[in-house]
Write a protein that holds these residues in place. Structure first.
Motif, PDB file in Angstrom:
ATOM      1  N   HIS A  21       4.674   5.579  -5.459  1.00 46.31           N
ATOM      2  CA  HIS A  21       4.741   5.644  -6.926  1.00 46.31           C
ATOM      3  C   HIS A  21       3.743   6.667  -7.464  1.00 46.31           C
ATOM      4  O   HIS A  21       4.083   7.489  -8.332  1.00 46.31           O
ATOM      5  CB  HIS A  21       4.437   4.269  -7.525  1.00 46.31           C
ATOM      6  CG  HIS A  21       5.620   3.353  -7.573  1.00 46.31           C
ATOM      7  ND1 HIS A  21       6.597   3.432  -8.532  1.00 46.31           N
ATOM      8  CD2 HIS A  21       5.975   2.323  -6.759  1.00 46.31           C
ATOM      9  CE1 HIS A  21       7.508   2.501  -8.326  1.00 46.31           C
ATOM     10  NE2 HIS A  21       7.156   1.803  -7.252  1.00 46.31           N
ATOM     11  N   GLU A  22       2.518   6.617  -6.960  1.00 48.83           N
ATOM     12  CA  GLU A  22       1.478   7.532  -7.435  1.00 48.83           C
ATOM     13  C   GLU A  22       1.867   8.986  -7.194  1.00 48.83           C
ATOM     14  O   GLU A  22       1.720   9.848  -8.068  1.00 48.83           O
ATOM     15  CB  GLU A  22       0.156   7.213  -6.733  1.00 48.83           C
ATOM     16  CG  GLU A  22      -1.008   8.078  -7.190  1.00 48.83           C
ATOM     17  CD  GLU A  22      -2.292   7.806  -6.423  1.00 48.83           C
ATOM     18  OE1 GLU A  22      -3.248   8.599  -6.600  1.00 48.83           O
ATOM     19  OE2 GLU A  22      -2.342   6.834  -5.642  1.00 48.83           O
ATOM     20  N   LEU A  23       2.399   9.251  -5.992  1.00 47.32           N
ATOM     21  CA  LEU A  23       2.732  10.632  -5.626  1.00 47.32           C
ATOM     22  C   LEU A  23       3.904  11.156  -6.445  1.00 47.32           C
ATOM     23  O   LEU A  23       3.849  12.272  -6.992  1.00 47.32           O
ATOM     24  CB  LEU A  23       3.056  10.697  -4.133  1.00 47.32           C
ATOM     25  CG  LEU A  23       3.418  12.075  -3.580  1.00 47.32           C
ATOM     26  CD1 LEU A  23       2.282  13.075  -3.797  1.00 47.32           C
ATOM     27  CD2 LEU A  23       3.776  11.977  -2.100  1.00 47.32           C
ATOM     28  N   TYR A  49       0.837  -1.202   0.000  1.00 48.65           N
ATOM     29  CA  TYR A  49       0.000   0.000   0.000  1.00 48.65           C
ATOM     30  C   TYR A  49       0.878   1.260   0.000  1.00 48.65           C
ATOM     31  O   TYR A  49       0.628   2.207  -0.746  1.00 48.65           O
ATOM     32  CB  TYR A  49      -0.903   0.030   1.232  1.00 48.65           C
ATOM     33  CG  TYR A  49      -1.990  -1.019   1.298  1.00 48.65           C
ATOM     34  CD1 TYR A  49      -2.262  -1.876   0.241  1.00 48.65           C
ATOM     35  CD2 TYR A  49      -2.765  -1.146   2.445  1.00 48.65           C
ATOM     36  CE1 TYR A  49      -3.269  -2.827   0.319  1.00 48.65           C
ATOM     37  CE2 TYR A  49      -3.782  -2.093   2.541  1.00 48.65           C
ATOM     38  CZ  TYR A  49      -4.019  -2.930   1.477  1.00 48.65           C
ATOM     39  OH  TYR A  49      -5.026  -3.866   1.569  1.00 48.65           O
ATOM     40  N   TRP A  50       1.904   1.249   0.871  1.00 51.32           N
ATOM     41  CA  TRP A  50       2.817   2.402   0.947  1.00 51.32           C
ATOM     42  C   TRP A  50       3.554   2.585  -0.377  1.00 51.32           C
ATOM     43  O   TRP A  50       3.667   3.712  -0.886  1.00 51.32           O
ATOM     44  CB  TRP A  50       3.832   2.210   2.078  1.00 51.32           C
ATOM     45  CG  TRP A  50       3.277   2.379   3.449  1.00 51.32           C
ATOM     46  CD1 TRP A  50       2.956   1.400   4.342  1.00 51.32           C
ATOM     47  CD2 TRP A  50       2.961   3.617   4.101  1.00 51.32           C
ATOM     48  NE1 TRP A  50       2.468   1.955   5.503  1.00 51.32           N
ATOM     49  CE2 TRP A  50       2.470   3.304   5.392  1.00 51.32           C
ATOM     50  CE3 TRP A  50       3.059   4.952   3.729  1.00 51.32           C
ATOM     51  CZ2 TRP A  50       2.063   4.278   6.298  1.00 51.32           C
ATOM     52  CZ3 TRP A  50       2.671   5.932   4.642  1.00 51.32           C
ATOM     53  CH2 TRP A  50       2.176   5.594   5.903  1.00 51.32           C
ATOM     54  N   ILE A  51       4.072   1.483  -0.926  1.00 51.76           N
ATOM     55  CA  ILE A  51       4.864   1.577  -2.148  1.00 51.76           C
ATOM     56  C   ILE A  51       4.005   2.084  -3.312  1.00 51.76           C
ATOM     57  O   ILE A  51       4.448   2.933  -4.104  1.00 51.76           O
ATOM     58  CB  ILE A  51       5.510   0.209  -2.465  1.00 51.76           C
ATOM     59  CG1 ILE A  51       6.594  -0.094  -1.412  1.00 51.76           C
ATOM     60  CG2 ILE A  51       6.104   0.197  -3.869  1.00 51.76           C
ATOM     61  CD1 ILE A  51       7.150  -1.510  -1.476  1.00 51.76           C
ATOM     62  N   ALA A  52       2.771   1.598  -3.405  1.00 47.42           N
ATOM     63  CA  ALA A  52       1.880   2.075  -4.469  1.00 47.42           C
ATOM     64  C   ALA A  52       1.594   3.568  -4.313  1.00 47.42           C
ATOM     65  O   ALA A  52       1.563   4.315  -5.307  1.00 47.42           O
ATOM     66  CB  ALA A  52       0.575   1.283  -4.445  1.00 47.42           C
ATOM     67  N   ALA A  53       1.392   4.005  -3.079  1.00 49.42           N
ATOM     68  CA  ALA A  53       1.132   5.431  -2.832  1.00 49.42           C
ATOM     69  C   ALA A  53       2.353   6.278  -3.190  1.00 49.42           C
ATOM     70  O   ALA A  53       2.207   7.373  -3.755  1.00 49.42           O
ATOM     71  CB  ALA A  53       0.741   5.641  -1.369  1.00 49.42           C
ATOM     72  N   GLN A  77       3.220  17.564   4.481  1.00 45.58           N
ATOM     73  CA  GLN A  77       2.149  17.383   3.488  1.00 45.58           C
ATOM     74  C   GLN A  77       2.281  16.031   2.797  1.00 45.58           C
ATOM     75  O   GLN A  77       1.274  15.369   2.505  1.00 45.58           O
ATOM     76  CB  GLN A  77       2.206  18.508   2.452  1.00 45.58           C
ATOM     77  CG  GLN A  77       1.896  19.884   2.988  1.00 45.58           C
ATOM     78  CD  GLN A  77       2.096  20.945   1.921  1.00 45.58           C
ATOM     79  OE1 GLN A  77       3.195  21.120   1.394  1.00 45.58           O
ATOM     80  NE2 GLN A  77       1.022  21.654   1.584  1.00 45.58           N
ATOM     81  N   ILE A  78       3.512  15.626   2.528  1.00 40.47           N
ATOM     82  CA  ILE A  78       3.746  14.320   1.908  1.00 40.47           C
ATOM     83  C   ILE A  78       3.263  13.205   2.830  1.00 40.47           C
ATOM     84  O   ILE A  78       2.593  12.264   2.393  1.00 40.47           O
ATOM     85  CB  ILE A  78       5.236  14.142   1.569  1.00 40.47           C
ATOM     86  CG1 ILE A  78       5.651  15.123   0.475  1.00 40.47           C
ATOM     87  CG2 ILE A  78       5.540  12.700   1.154  1.00 40.47           C
ATOM     88  CD1 ILE A  78       7.138  15.157   0.180  1.00 40.47           C
ATOM     89  N   GLY A  90      11.579  14.700  -6.231  1.00 40.52           N
ATOM     90  CA  GLY A  90      10.806  15.565  -7.112  1.00 40.52           C
ATOM     91  C   GLY A  90       9.406  15.906  -6.668  1.00 40.52           C
ATOM     92  O   GLY A  90       8.689  16.626  -7.370  1.00 40.52           O
ATOM     93  N   VAL A  91       8.983  15.427  -5.496  1.00 40.73           N
ATOM     94  CA  VAL A  91       7.640  15.756  -5.018  1.00 40.73           C
ATOM     95  C   VAL A  91       7.642  17.189  -4.491  1.00 40.73           C
ATOM     96  O   VAL A  91       8.379  17.520  -3.557  1.00 40.73           O
ATOM     97  CB  VAL A  91       7.192  14.773  -3.909  1.00 40.73           C
ATOM     98  CG1 VAL A  91       5.833  15.201  -3.363  1.00 40.73           C
ATOM     99  CG2 VAL A  91       7.127  13.349  -4.460  1.00 40.73           C
ATOM    100  N   GLY A  92       6.805  18.027  -5.078  1.00 44.34           N
ATOM    101  CA  GLY A  92       6.793  19.441  -4.741  1.00 44.34           C
ATOM    102  C   GLY A  92       5.900  19.797  -3.567  1.00 44.34           C
ATOM    103  O   GLY A  92       5.076  20.718  -3.674  1.00 44.34           O
ATOM    104  N   LEU A  93       6.037  19.074  -2.478  1.00 46.64           N
ATOM    105  CA  LEU A  93       5.294  19.343  -1.247  1.00 46.64           C
ATOM    106  C   LEU A  93       6.260  19.351  -0.081  1.00 46.64           C
ATOM    107  O   LEU A  93       7.349  18.775  -0.152  1.00 46.64           O
ATOM    108  CB  LEU A  93       4.226  18.255  -1.012  1.00 46.64           C
ATOM    109  CG  LEU A  93       3.141  18.062  -2.071  1.00 46.64           C
ATOM    110  CD1 LEU A  93       2.317  16.820  -1.743  1.00 46.64           C
ATOM    111  CD2 LEU A  93       2.243  19.292  -2.159  1.00 46.64           C
TER     112      LEU A  93
END
Length: 229
Positions: free
Chosen positions: A34-36, A28-32, A75-76, A68-71
């Protein structure tokens, strides 16, 4: 399952890691993750995801931000938790043998604690769907100053239960969590999940919780180092 050992031979408490150990939520964590990352135009490999297993959430969030997540990291964390909690509400993916061992420990009168770097919002959701009264306390990543591999989470759990850490048994799956438990002086069982369990002096190992019963836990509490792989 073998007969339960006498109460005097049992550990003062069993201190459980959650993600990967008690429940198979790592997918579940890994899928989230990847999505983010992909939503922010980056790329995220399975190997990178495995490096986050067992980390404090804010540590993992900073790594995701660097990818590269711009949060901001908080927030992440909030975003990931929301995704994982939604999945857990649909189905709690208990690890094979986990519920049976929890039930047996409750029946034997052994107090249990959940010691996780996930936050209380997720830990409470998982605990609520487990055996009634199984967990006397939850120590979560948002309740400690120093996360795993620091010993604070396990020392906090033992203190809340009023027991000596050396009289407890920890059940962990990640090198980070194992290091935390052993640094706290807790006899530790490493159960392989998504990352290999290291060979360490004093560390018991099992390939699955289906290989573990109350008598096994009692032997570890008494000082035996077991290899059930």
């Amino acid at each position: 399952m073998p007969e339960t050992s006498p109460r005097s031979a049992l550990p003062a408490a069993v201190l459980w890691d959650m993600d990967g150990t008690l429940v198979d939520t790592e997918p579940y964590w890994i899928a989230a993750e990847h999505e983010l990352v992909e939503a922010h135009g980056g790329s995220w490999s399975h190997e990178q995801a495995l490096q986050l297993v067992g980390n404090p959430l804010l540590t993992s969030a900073q790594i995701l931000r660097d990818a590269g997540v711009g949060l901001e990291p908080p927030q992440i964390v909030d975003w990931l938790l929301e995704r994982v909690i939604a999945q857990v509400r649909v189905r709690v993916p208990w690890q094979p043998g986990a519920l049976e061992l929890l039930d047996a420990l409750v029946a034997a009168g052994v107090p249990c604690a959940l010691v996780t770097m996930s936050y209380a919002s997720l830990a409470e959701e998982v605990a609520a769907q487990g055996p009634a009264g199984a967990f006397r306390t939850l120590v979560t990543g948002d309740q400690v100053t120093e996360g795993k591999p620091h010993p604070e989470p396990y020392l906090t759990a033992a203190a809340r239960l009023g027991v000596d850490p050396a009289a407890c048994v920890a059940v962990e799956d990640s090198p980070t969590g194992i290091a935390s438990a052993m640094a706290a002086g807790v006899r530790t069982l490493g159960v392989e999940a998504v990352v290999p369990v290291p060979h360490l002096e004093g560390l018991s190992r099992a390939v699955s919780l289906t290989k573990v019963d109350v008598a096994t836990v009692a032997r570890i509490a008494a000082g035996e180092v077991l290899d059930l792989t």
